[in-house]
Design a protein around this motif. Structure first.
Motif, PDB file in Angstrom:
ATOM      1  N   ASP A   1     -19.304 -16.742 -30.632  1.00 34.63           N
ATOM      2  CA  ASP A   1     -19.318 -18.173 -30.946  1.00 34.63           C
ATOM      3  C   ASP A   1     -20.289 -18.922 -30.046  1.00 34.63           C
ATOM      4  O   ASP A   1     -20.986 -19.844 -30.489  1.00 34.63           O
ATOM      5  N   GLY A   2     -20.298 -18.517 -28.780  1.00 36.22           N
ATOM      6  CA  GLY A   2     -21.211 -19.151 -27.834  1.00 36.22           C
ATOM      7  C   GLY A   2     -22.658 -18.911 -28.218  1.00 36.22           C
ATOM      8  O   GLY A   2     -23.499 -19.814 -28.163  1.00 36.22           O
ATOM      9  N   LEU A   3     -22.942 -17.675 -28.653  1.00 34.13           N
ATOM     10  CA  LEU A   3     -24.310 -17.348 -29.058  1.00 34.13           C
ATOM     11  C   LEU A   3     -24.695 -18.116 -30.314  1.00 34.13           C
ATOM     12  O   LEU A   3     -25.817 -18.607 -30.440  1.00 34.13           O
ATOM     13  N   ALA A   4     -23.724 -18.219 -31.241  1.00 32.41           N
ATOM     14  CA  ALA A   4     -23.997 -18.920 -32.497  1.00 32.41           C
ATOM     15  C   ALA A   4     -24.316 -20.382 -32.225  1.00 32.41           C
ATOM     16  O   ALA A   4     -25.154 -20.989 -32.892  1.00 32.41           O
ATOM     17  N   ALA A   5     -23.645 -20.939 -31.219  1.00 31.28           N
ATOM     18  CA  ALA A   5     -23.857 -22.345 -30.892  1.00 31.28           C
ATOM     19  C   ALA A   5     -25.285 -22.580 -30.399  1.00 31.28           C
ATOM     20  O   ALA A   5     -25.817 -23.688 -30.503  1.00 31.28           O
ATOM     21  N   MET A   6     -25.900 -21.511 -29.864  1.00 34.52           N
ATOM     22  CA  MET A   6     -27.279 -21.660 -29.374  1.00 34.52           C
ATOM     23  C   MET A   6     -28.274 -21.655 -30.531  1.00 34.52           C
ATOM     24  O   MET A   6     -29.398 -22.114 -30.397  1.00 34.52           O
ATOM     25  N   ALA A   7     -27.857 -21.043 -31.667  1.00 37.67           N
ATOM     26  CA  ALA A   7     -28.779 -20.938 -32.793  1.00 37.67           C
ATOM     27  C   ALA A   7     -28.829 -22.252 -33.541  1.00 37.67           C
ATOM     28  O   ALA A   7     -27.828 -22.926 -33.677  1.00 37.67           O
ATOM     29  N   PRO A   8     -29.998 -22.623 -34.019  1.00 32.72           N
ATOM     30  CA  PRO A   8     -30.102 -23.860 -34.796  1.00 32.72           C
ATOM     31  C   PRO A   8     -29.326 -23.755 -36.107  1.00 32.72           C
ATOM     32  O   PRO A   8     -28.823 -22.694 -36.445  1.00 32.72           O
ATOM     33  N   THR A   9     -29.266 -24.866 -36.808  1.00 32.75           N
ATOM     34  CA  THR A   9     -28.472 -24.941 -38.036  1.00 32.75           C
ATOM     35  C   THR A   9     -28.904 -23.915 -39.078  1.00 32.75           C
ATOM     36  O   THR A   9     -30.042 -23.467 -39.078  1.00 32.75           O
ATOM     37  N   PRO A  10     -27.998 -23.594 -39.968  1.00 31.37           N
ATOM     38  CA  PRO A  10     -28.325 -22.617 -41.012  1.00 31.37           C
ATOM     39  C   PRO A  10     -29.444 -23.118 -41.905  1.00 31.37           C
ATOM     40  O   PRO A  10     -29.730 -24.313 -41.967  1.00 31.37           O
ATOM     41  N   ILE A  11     -30.032 -22.213 -42.613  1.00 28.96           N
ATOM     42  CA  ILE A  11     -31.140 -22.550 -43.509  1.00 28.96           C
ATOM     43  C   ILE A  11     -30.729 -22.145 -44.915  1.00 28.96           C
ATOM     44  O   ILE A  11     -30.115 -21.102 -45.124  1.00 28.96           O
ATOM     45  N   SER A  12     -31.056 -22.985 -45.893  1.00 31.93           N
ATOM     46  CA  SER A  12     -30.655 -22.707 -47.273  1.00 31.93           C
ATOM     47  C   SER A  12     -31.610 -21.688 -47.898  1.00 31.93           C
ATOM     48  O   SER A  12     -32.647 -21.352 -47.334  1.00 31.93           O
ATOM     49  N   ASN A  13     -31.241 -21.233 -49.084  1.00 31.32           N
ATOM     50  CA  ASN A  13     -32.080 -20.288 -49.798  1.00 31.32           C
ATOM     51  C   ASN A  13     -33.467 -20.837 -50.081  1.00 31.32           C
ATOM     52  O   ASN A  13     -34.469 -20.141 -49.913  1.00 31.32           O
ATOM     53  N   GLU A  14     -33.504 -22.099 -50.491  1.00 30.31           N
ATOM     54  CA  GLU A  14     -34.801 -22.712 -50.794  1.00 30.31           C
ATOM     55  C   GLU A  14     -35.648 -22.791 -49.532  1.00 30.31           C
ATOM     56  O   GLU A  14     -36.836 -22.527 -49.535  1.00 30.31           O
ATOM     57  N   GLY A  15     -34.967 -23.146 -48.453  1.00 29.14           N
ATOM     58  CA  GLY A  15     -35.654 -23.254 -47.172  1.00 29.14           C
ATOM     59  C   GLY A  15     -36.276 -21.928 -46.798  1.00 29.14           C
ATOM     60  O   GLY A  15     -37.392 -21.859 -46.275  1.00 29.14           O
ATOM     61  N   PHE A  16     -35.548 -20.849 -47.108  1.00 30.65           N
ATOM     62  CA  PHE A  16     -36.026 -19.517 -46.765  1.00 30.65           C
ATOM     63  C   PHE A  16     -37.314 -19.197 -47.539  1.00 30.65           C
ATOM     64  O   PHE A  16     -38.296 -18.730 -46.985  1.00 30.65           O
ATOM     65  N   GLU A  17     -37.253 -19.476 -48.855  1.00 33.19           N
ATOM     66  CA  GLU A  17     -38.417 -19.163 -49.693  1.00 33.19           C
ATOM     67  C   GLU A  17     -39.642 -19.948 -49.252  1.00 33.19           C
ATOM     68  O   GLU A  17     -40.770 -19.482 -49.385  1.00 33.19           O
ATOM     69  N   ALA A  18     -39.410 -21.135 -48.708  1.00 36.90           N
ATOM     70  CA  ALA A  18     -40.527 -21.988 -48.306  1.00 36.90           C
ATOM     71  C   ALA A  18     -41.229 -21.455 -47.059  1.00 36.90           C
ATOM     72  O   ALA A  18     -42.372 -21.792 -46.785  1.00 36.90           O
ATOM     73  N   LEU A  19     -40.487 -20.620 -46.302  1.00 39.81           N
ATOM     74  CA  LEU A  19     -41.082 -20.103 -45.075  1.00 39.81           C
ATOM     75  C   LEU A  19     -42.124 -19.035 -45.407  1.00 39.81           C
ATOM     76  O   LEU A  19     -42.013 -18.332 -46.402  1.00 39.81           O
ATOM     77  N   GLU A  20     -43.068 -18.922 -44.555  1.00 35.42           N
ATOM     78  CA  GLU A  20     -44.145 -17.975 -44.789  1.00 35.42           C
ATOM     79  C   GLU A  20     -43.616 -16.554 -44.637  1.00 35.42           C
ATOM     80  O   GLU A  20     -42.843 -16.249 -43.731  1.00 35.42           O
ATOM     81  N   ASP A  21     -44.019 -15.689 -45.566  1.00 34.00           N
ATOM     82  CA  ASP A  21     -43.594 -14.301 -45.470  1.00 34.00           C
ATOM     83  C   ASP A  21     -44.305 -13.629 -44.308  1.00 34.00           C
ATOM     84  O   ASP A  21     -45.511 -13.469 -44.287  1.00 34.00           O
ATOM     85  N   ASP A  22     -43.557 -13.234 -43.348  1.00 29.95           N
ATOM     86  CA  ASP A  22     -44.066 -12.645 -42.121  1.00 29.95           C
ATOM     87  C   ASP A  22     -44.780 -11.326 -42.337  1.00 29.95           C
ATOM     88  O   ASP A  22     -45.845 -11.067 -41.793  1.00 29.95           O
ATOM     89  N   SER A  23     -44.135 -10.467 -43.157  1.00 27.50           N
ATOM     90  CA  SER A  23     -44.648  -9.105 -43.284  1.00 27.50           C
ATOM     91  C   SER A  23     -46.036  -9.100 -43.920  1.00 27.50           C
ATOM     92  O   SER A  23     -46.834  -8.208 -43.665  1.00 27.50           O
ATOM     93  N   ALA A  24     -46.308 -10.134 -44.750  1.00 27.90           N
ATOM     94  CA  ALA A  24     -47.598 -10.190 -45.414  1.00 27.90           C
ATOM     95  C   ALA A  24     -48.709 -10.389 -44.410  1.00 27.90           C
ATOM     96  O   ALA A  24     -49.801  -9.840 -44.536  1.00 27.90           O
ATOM     97  N   THR A  25     -48.444 -11.165 -43.378  1.00 26.11           N
ATOM     98  CA  THR A  25     -49.471 -11.459 -42.388  1.00 26.11           C
ATOM     99  C   THR A  25     -49.434 -10.513 -41.214  1.00 26.11           C
ATOM    100  O   THR A  25     -50.360 -10.465 -40.420  1.00 26.11           O
ATOM    101  N   ALA A  26     -48.380  -9.746 -41.113  1.00 23.49           N
ATOM    102  CA  ALA A  26     -48.164  -8.931 -39.919  1.00 23.49           C
ATOM    103  C   ALA A  26     -49.317  -7.972 -39.668  1.00 23.49           C
ATOM    104  O   ALA A  26     -49.761  -7.800 -38.534  1.00 23.49           O
ATOM    105  N   ASP A  27     -49.826  -7.323 -40.750  1.00 21.24           N
ATOM    106  CA  ASP A  27     -50.864  -6.316 -40.573  1.00 21.24           C
ATOM    107  C   ASP A  27     -52.117  -6.903 -39.932  1.00 21.24           C
ATOM    108  O   ASP A  27     -52.791  -6.261 -39.142  1.00 21.24           O
ATOM    109  N   GLU A  28     -52.396  -8.145 -40.297  1.00 22.27           N
ATOM    110  CA  GLU A  28     -53.629  -8.732 -39.811  1.00 22.27           C
ATOM    111  C   GLU A  28     -53.488  -9.323 -38.422  1.00 22.27           C
ATOM    112  O   GLU A  28     -54.317  -9.120 -37.552  1.00 22.27           O
ATOM    113  N   THR A  29     -52.429 -10.045 -38.202  1.00 24.96           N
ATOM    114  CA  THR A  29     -52.362 -10.804 -36.958  1.00 24.96           C
ATOM    115  C   THR A  29     -51.770 -10.031 -35.801  1.00 24.96           C
ATOM    116  O   THR A  29     -52.135 -10.243 -34.661  1.00 24.96           O
ATOM    117  N   SER A  30     -50.853  -9.142 -36.075  1.00 27.17           N
ATOM    118  CA  SER A  30     -50.187  -8.357 -35.034  1.00 27.17           C
ATOM    119  C   SER A  30     -49.712  -9.236 -33.892  1.00 27.17           C
ATOM    120  O   SER A  30     -50.016  -9.013 -32.722  1.00 27.17           O
TER     121      SER A  30
END
Lengths: 693, 121
Positions: free
Chosen positions: A648-677
């Motif tokens: 519970d203490g650890l969860a309190a440190m994490a920011p608020t939850p993110i919705s499904n739409e919010g997730f899709e809006a985030l940039e896909d990490d794995s797509a850029t991972a190969d290039e940027t490392s």
């Protein structure tokens, strides 16, 4: 006077037990004949309270319990058969007895007239058999009068240290006594047996209450003497015949005396021990277990033929230590009966208040659990029972319409399973209306309208804060602050609560609890070469996530999508302010999905799972200071102190939850991972796979 | 000098009860929590009265009574046993072991004093 206070303390402790026994029986009483053992127990409880109360001169309590005892004596002897309203009167009489005991304990006077109504009811119950009662006194008492007594002790009487003089003193206290000694049987000195008995006494006792009180004086010596009691003015023959019959039965039972004596030792006995002492013992054994596993670990480095005997001895010690630990834990264990026993009363009262007809079935009351857990269970269980009576059970009319028996059934059961205890509250009521639950959750903003939830997930919604489907708020159970509090209480004990329901057929709430709070079932994990313990009860599953499912958030955190749910990830190492100190990043990260008390899920990022382990919890706060994210410490077999993570203490440190739409809006990490490392946590070409804890 | 009573019972409540009642009447009470402890306590000095429970761990009350009776010091000491109910067989077994009388539990302080007065000077 200190000593007196201490005795009083013991007395009140005993009163608590007696009152509980009394109530257990009282709520089962029915009009007509009842279980004789129960009635006997009830009588003894009232009698014992009266006895103690008179020792401490609690006059009001004595007076009241005397009347109560009178009635119970008649009921148990079968003289008085309970009429329609009598069970309720006796339950109420038990309540008033409890109030008077409490008043005596607190030293405050109970409200004037508190017991008057019940006293009158009790008296009229006793009065309804008054004529029988009078007859019985006439039978046994023989009435006051003058008696002639002749008494010749046998030598056996002196051998059991009975003293004639004391009996005469007792006789003299009963009335006016005239004594005459017959010395004619005393032999010549030369032929006299020094321990023989040669005297006979003749008494005339005027104004004695009854023959019974005279017989009572000779109670202990009845079979060690010749005793004749004659009422002056006749009517004595019947009595002496009865007496000889009594003597015969005593003689007969003496023959079987040895059997009786040998059966005594088989009965169990118990002692009272201060809880502090037991806790200290539990603590010391905990230390012993740690010391023993340290010894074992250090010895394992010496595995060779020379040390085989030492290793064997150590193995033996390990086994004994474990047995000792189990034994000590068992001392703290108590049967669940302690909490279960209050529910027949709760159900009975609620049923009449709600106008419902409910039968409560108890099962597994003998199941044993740690005392601390028992104490903490009472509130949540009461809440669940109330909730089930109020919302779950239909009115008799509704039940009849649904084709169910008018009397509803609520079952409260307990059992041990896999080292945990399962407590179930099930009913055959209306069950959960999933549509209504889901709609309510959407209205309250607990879930979004487009959420696709499984049956189990919808059922679990009733444990969310502020959730209630009851159309009207009743004073019996919740205004929607109910089941989430239940869940929080149970989770505080390291347990979980789930519900299974069939609409129209009933619901079953299941509590799964650890057997004890002194040891914790933990999962040992490692991250950045540091080991931590995660409470096993919080862990839902462990997965090895696909980088495609992970995203970095603008606030610097990481989220992961699993089966349509977006959860926050927390790097254990980073959250606790540790650095990797040049330790390499692991080839693949593990995410341990844990659930907080409030049902929120987060993922803990760790390097490795090391295995399950039972640990003894040590408070960090008491020995050092509280640290956010850490629930306590444990000393493991290698002698090192490890931190127990506070989910519970650890969860309190994490920011608020993110919705499904919010997730899709985030940039896909794995797509850029190969290039940027870059150095993002998710930048690993992990193998896909999952494992569950 | 006040009279000395040896009270033997594994239940603390019962010992307290006996002890409290008799102390109020001016007796000196020595307590023991089972038969073995009772026999040990009996070695230390004389007693004017022994009150003992029957069901106790290690050594039951009846065995203890017979043991005390074997000791010349206790030959004429009144010994009362505490029985749980008005059970004739237990009373008889008690007498057979050498008990002077019995007290049926639960008892009022007054009942206890009554019985004690009947067997103790």
């Amino acid at each position: 006077m200190d000593e007196l206070e201490q005795f009083k303390q013991t007395f009140f402790e005993e009163c608590d037990e007696l009152l509980q026994q009394l109530e257990e029986v009282a709520v089962t009483l029915v009009p007509g004949p009842n279980d004789p053992e129960g009635l006997d127990a009830m009588f003894r409880a009232v009698h014992s309270i009266k006895a103690g109360a008179s020792a401490f001169k609690f006059e009001r309590l004595v007076h009241y319990s005397h009347e109560f005892e009178n009635v119970m004596d008649r009921v148990r002897s079968g003289e008085l058969v309970l009429a329609e309203n009598d069970p309720a009167i006796l339950v109420h009489a038990g309540d008033i007895l409890q109030d008077l005991v409490r008043a005596a304990q607190s030293g405050e006077e109970a409200p004037a007239g508190l017991e008057d109504e019940v006293l009158n009811q009790l008296k009229s119950m006793a009065g309804s058999v008054a004529s029988d009662g009078d007859e019985s006194t006439a039978d046994t008492g023989s009435g006051a009068g003058d008696f002639k007594i002749s008494f010749t002790p046998h030598r056996s009487m002196y051998e059991s240290a009975n003293e004639p003089q004391l009996l005469f003193r007792a006789l003299a206290s009963l009335g006016e006594l005239k004594t005459d000694v017959d010395q004619s049987k005393i032999p010549e000195l030369t032929s006299m047996d020094p321990v023989g008995s040669y005297l006979t006494w003749h008494f005339e006792l005027c104004g004695a209450e009854s023959e019974d009180v005279i017989r009572e004086v000779f109670e202990f010596v009845e079979d060690d003497c010749d005793l004749e009691i004659e009422r002056i003015g006749g009517a004595a023959e019947v009595e002496s015949e009865e007496a000889s019959a009594a003597i015969q039965s005593v003689t007969a039972s003496m023959a079987s005396g040895n059997d009786a004596a040998s059966s005594f030792t088989q009965q169990t006995t118990s002692i009272r021990v201060d809880l502090d002492r037991i806790d200290r013992l539990v603590d010391m054994v905990g230390e012993l277990v740690i010391a023993q596993s340290m010894a074992l670990e250090s010895m394992h480095e010496l595995v060779d033929i020379q040390h085989v005997h030492q290793l064997q001895a150590l193995e033996d010690l390990t086994m004994r230590t474990r047995q000792l630990q189990e034994g000590v834990m068992a001392v703290r264990m108590q049967p669940l009966k302690a909490v279960f026993s209050r529910f027949p009363r709760v159900v009975r009262d609620l049923a009449s208040k709600l106008g419902k007809s409910v039968r409560l079935e108890l099962e597994g009351e003998g199941t044993e659990v740690d005392k601390t857990i028992i104490e903490e269970l009472s509130d949540p269980l009461t809440h669940m029972i109330r909730n089930c009576m109020d919302h779950g059970i239909e009115t008799p009319e509704e039940r009849a319409e649904a084709g169910k028996p008018e009397e509803a059934q609520v079952r409260l059961s307990a059992e041990h399973r896999n080292g945990r205890i399962l407590i179930r509250v099930s009913d055959d009521g209306r069950g959960l209306n999933l549509d209504k639950v889901l709609q309510k959750a959407i209205d309250n903003g607990v879930v979004t309208e487009d959420a696709e939830l499984s049956k189990e997930e919808i059922e679990a919604l009733i444990f969310m804060p502020g959730f209630s489907t009851a159309d009207a708020i009743s004073d019996v159970s919740g205004r929607g602050v109910g089941m989430d509090v239940v869940r929080r209480n149970i989770q505080k004990l390291g347990g979980r609560v789930t519900v299974e329901s069939q609409f129209g057929k009933g619901s079953t709430f299941t509590l799964a609890l650890p057997l004890t709070l002194a040891v914790l079932d933990g999962m040992l994990v490692e991250t950045a070469a540091e080991r931590y313990v995660v409470p096993l009860s919080t862990i839902m599953e462990t997965v090895c996530p696909d980088p495609k499912d992970m995203r970095a958030t603008p606030d610097g955190g990481t989220v992961m999508k699993i089966r349509g749910e977006v959860i926050r990830l927390i790097d254990v190492c980073g959250s606790l302010g540790c650095s990797r100190h040049g330790q390499p990043e692991p080839l693949r990260k593990l995410v341990m999905i844990v659930e907080t008390e409030f049902g929120r899920r987060i993922g803990l990022i760790v390097d490795e799972l090391l295995g399950q382990q039972q640990v003894v919890i040590k408070s960090l706060e008491a020995n050092f200071k509280a640290i956010p994210g850490v629930a306590g410490t444990a000393i493991l077999g290698d002698g090192r102190v490890r931190l127990i993570l506070d989910v519970d203490g650890l969860a309190a440190m994490a920011p608020t939850p993110i919705s499904n739409e919010g997730f899709e809006a985030l940039e896909d990490d794995s797509a850029t991972a190969d290039e940027t490392s870059d150095e993002d946590d998710t930048d690993q070409s992990a193998e896909q796979g999952g494992m569950s804890a | 000098m006040s009279k000395r009573v040896l009270a033997v019972d594994d239940s603390k409540t019962m010992r307290d009860m006996v002890s409290f009642t008799l102390k109020r009447e001016g007796f000196e009470v020595i307590e023991a929590d089972d038969g073995v402890a009772g026999v040990e306590a009996s070695a230390n000095g004389l007693f004017d009265l022994v009150i003992s429970d029957v069901n106790m761990p290690r050594m039951d009350g009846l065995t203890m009574v017979s043991k005390l009776r074997e000791n010349p010091k206790f030959r004429s000491t009144p010994i009362l046993i505490l029985t749980t109910e008005a059970d004739q067989t237990k009373k008889a077994a008690g007498k057979a072991a050498g008990a002077t009388g019995w007290i049926v539990k639960p008892f009022d302080p007054d009942q206890l004093i009554d019985v004690v007065r009947r067997v103790c000077r």
